[in-house]
Scaffold this motif. Sequence first.
Motif, short mmCIF file in Angstrom:
data_model
loop_
_atom_site.label_atom_id
_atom_site.label_comp_id
_atom_site.label_asym_id
_atom_site.label_seq_id
_atom_site.Cartn_x
_atom_site.Cartn_y
_atom_site.Cartn_z
N GLU A 67 -13.11 13.88 4.63
CA GLU A 67 -12.17 13.45 4.15
C GLU A 67 -11.59 14.13 2.69
O GLU A 67 -10.63 13.79 2.25
CB GLU A 67 -12.04 11.86 4.03
CG GLU A 67 -12.20 11.00 5.38
CD GLU A 67 -11.18 11.40 6.53
OE1 GLU A 67 -10.00 11.54 6.03
OE2 GLU A 67 -11.62 11.31 7.38
N ARG A 87 0.78 -1.20 -0.09
CA ARG A 87 0.04 -0.11 -0.05
C ARG A 87 0.78 1.02 -0.01
O ARG A 87 0.53 2.32 -0.71
CB ARG A 87 -0.80 0.15 1.22
CG ARG A 87 -1.66 1.12 1.41
CD ARG A 87 -2.32 1.22 2.66
NE ARG A 87 -1.35 1.42 3.53
CZ ARG A 87 -1.62 1.47 5.11
NH1 ARG A 87 -2.95 1.13 5.50
NH2 ARG A 87 -0.89 1.68 6.02
N HIS A 133 3.15 2.26 -5.56
CA HIS A 133 1.96 3.33 -5.72
C HIS A 133 2.17 4.23 -7.15
O HIS A 133 3.32 4.01 -7.56
CB HIS A 133 1.53 4.16 -4.65
CG HIS A 133 2.62 5.03 -4.16
ND1 HIS A 133 3.32 5.94 -4.86
CD2 HIS A 133 3.34 4.57 -2.95
CE1 HIS A 133 4.23 6.62 -3.92
NE2 HIS A 133 4.49 5.80 -3.06
N SER A 155 -11.42 7.04 -8.08
CA SER A 155 -11.43 6.45 -6.70
C SER A 155 -12.02 7.54 -5.63
O SER A 155 -12.23 6.91 -4.68
CB SER A 155 -10.02 5.98 -6.43
OG SER A 155 -9.11 7.15 -6.28
N ARG A 156 -11.89 8.73 -6.15
CA ARG A 156 -12.36 9.77 -4.95
C ARG A 156 -13.81 10.04 -5.20
O ARG A 156 -14.23 11.16 -4.34
CB ARG A 156 -11.50 11.13 -5.26
CG ARG A 156 -9.99 10.77 -5.08
CD ARG A 156 -9.69 10.33 -3.64
NE ARG A 156 -9.98 11.27 -2.64
CZ ARG A 156 -9.62 11.23 -1.37
NH1 ARG A 156 -9.53 9.70 -1.07
NH2 ARG A 156 -9.68 12.22 -0.33
N LEU A 215 -8.27 1.15 -4.25
CA LEU A 215 -7.57 2.65 -3.38
C LEU A 215 -8.81 3.07 -2.58
O LEU A 215 -8.54 3.69 -1.59
CB LEU A 215 -7.71 3.57 -4.74
CG LEU A 215 -6.33 3.06 -5.61
CD1 LEU A 215 -6.07 4.28 -6.66
CD2 LEU A 215 -5.16 3.35 -4.76
N ARG A 216 -9.94 2.78 -2.78
CA ARG A 216 -11.14 3.50 -2.12
C ARG A 216 -10.98 2.61 -0.75
O ARG A 216 -11.26 3.52 0.45
CB ARG A 216 -12.42 3.22 -2.72
CG ARG A 216 -12.80 4.03 -3.73
CD ARG A 216 -14.03 3.56 -4.58
NE ARG A 216 -15.21 3.96 -3.89
CZ ARG A 216 -15.85 5.04 -3.92
NH1 ARG A 216 -15.39 6.05 -4.46
NH2 ARG A 216 -16.92 5.18 -3.29
N TRP A 252 -6.97 -4.51 2.60
CA TRP A 252 -7.11 -3.15 3.21
C TRP A 252 -7.65 -3.35 4.75
O TRP A 252 -7.27 -2.36 5.56
CB TRP A 252 -7.54 -2.21 2.32
CG TRP A 252 -9.14 -2.31 2.17
CD1 TRP A 252 -10.04 -2.13 2.96
CD2 TRP A 252 -9.60 -2.80 0.78
NE1 TRP A 252 -11.32 -2.37 2.29
CE2 TRP A 252 -11.11 -2.98 1.20
CE3 TRP A 252 -9.16 -3.31 -0.20
CZ2 TRP A 252 -11.93 -3.41 0.22
CZ3 TRP A 252 -9.99 -3.75 -1.13
CH2 TRP A 252 -11.40 -3.95 -1.10
N TYR A 290 -8.08 1.42 0.53
CA TYR A 290 -7.02 2.24 1.42
C TYR A 290 -7.27 3.50 1.76
O TYR A 290 -6.61 4.13 2.91
CB TYR A 290 -5.82 2.44 0.17
CG TYR A 290 -5.27 1.10 -0.35
CD1 TYR A 290 -5.08 0.07 0.70
CD2 TYR A 290 -4.36 1.14 -1.53
CE1 TYR A 290 -4.24 -1.03 0.27
CE2 TYR A 290 -3.85 0.02 -1.87
CZ TYR A 290 -3.56 -1.15 -0.87
OH TYR A 290 -2.94 -1.96 -1.38
N TYR A 291 -8.12 4.33 1.22
CA TYR A 291 -8.78 5.41 1.72
C TYR A 291 -9.53 5.47 2.70
O TYR A 291 -9.78 6.43 3.79
CB TYR A 291 -9.39 6.43 0.52
CG TYR A 291 -8.45 6.66 -0.42
CD1 TYR A 291 -7.32 6.81 -0.89
CD2 TYR A 291 -9.56 6.84 -1.68
CE1 TYR A 291 -6.58 7.05 -1.91
CE2 TYR A 291 -8.79 7.18 -3.10
CZ TYR A 291 -7.49 7.03 -3.18
OH TYR A 291 -6.95 7.39 -4.18
N ALA A 348 -12.96 13.73 -0.16
CA ALA A 348 -13.55 12.92 -1.19
C ALA A 348 -14.98 13.29 -1.33
O ALA A 348 -15.83 13.98 -0.72
CB ALA A 348 -13.56 11.36 -0.90
#
Length: 244
Positions: free
Chosen positions: A76, A42, A46, A169-170, A189-190, A230, A192-193, A78
């Motif tokens: 956050e 992670r 990247h 992803s955002r 990625l989502r 994740w 991980y966020y 997003a």
Amino acid sequence: FQEPQLLYIQGGKPPTRMLAHYYGYLHFTDPAVGNYYKRYIRDMLHFRHEIFCSAGKIVKFLQDEAAKQGIMPDSEGAGGYSSLHIRRGDFQYKRMRVTAEEWLHNTEGVWSRNETLYIATDEKDKVGFFEPFRNAGHKLFFLDDFRELAGLDKMDPNHMGMLDVVVASRGRAFAGTFRSTFSGYINRLRGYYGMSMNDSYFGQMKEKNMMHEWHNVNFDTYAREWPDAWIGIDGDVLPSEEVF
């Protein structure tokens, strides 16, 4: 399996072909060690920083557009807009290649009214094909719309898909194409966020809510991403539905 220093497993062709995520076939008896390597992937493996910087300009634009409708990003940073990955082109899984009308029908209830949508796609006809979404009141944006803003002409063309991934992803909500590893990485990625998978969907009706269900990684590994990648990796225990 305890004695050899090097163990070779053929993975080049059926029935031993390893078409799978790394966490689907590398397992550690000590979960603390396994989570260490998941964090390593992670944090160290990247996209390049310039990709995130260019993507950030696009995300900021989309959020500013949404703000004109009174829709703001979350705490956050997003959201404000939602996103899709619609795989077309030479995708070998024919059932996954559905029309825009089907995409709109299958994702009914996912999008807010007149919500701004960012679409990552290899579909060439971005005017005619996506007309059903425009007719439903959505304002659509694609990567090519930001050629000047994000300086795309100055970037390596091989980075365009990575830009698409980061911007998609955002989104507040995301709908991807099942069996597409491109959609899969957007979901990872989502994860991980720290974004909820309850806001991730697939555009194919049968698989629409698959990301809402807890399943540890199993067979058919590559077709989607799994919470093993994740959930809980900053701790020292195995993730489970009961604990997390």
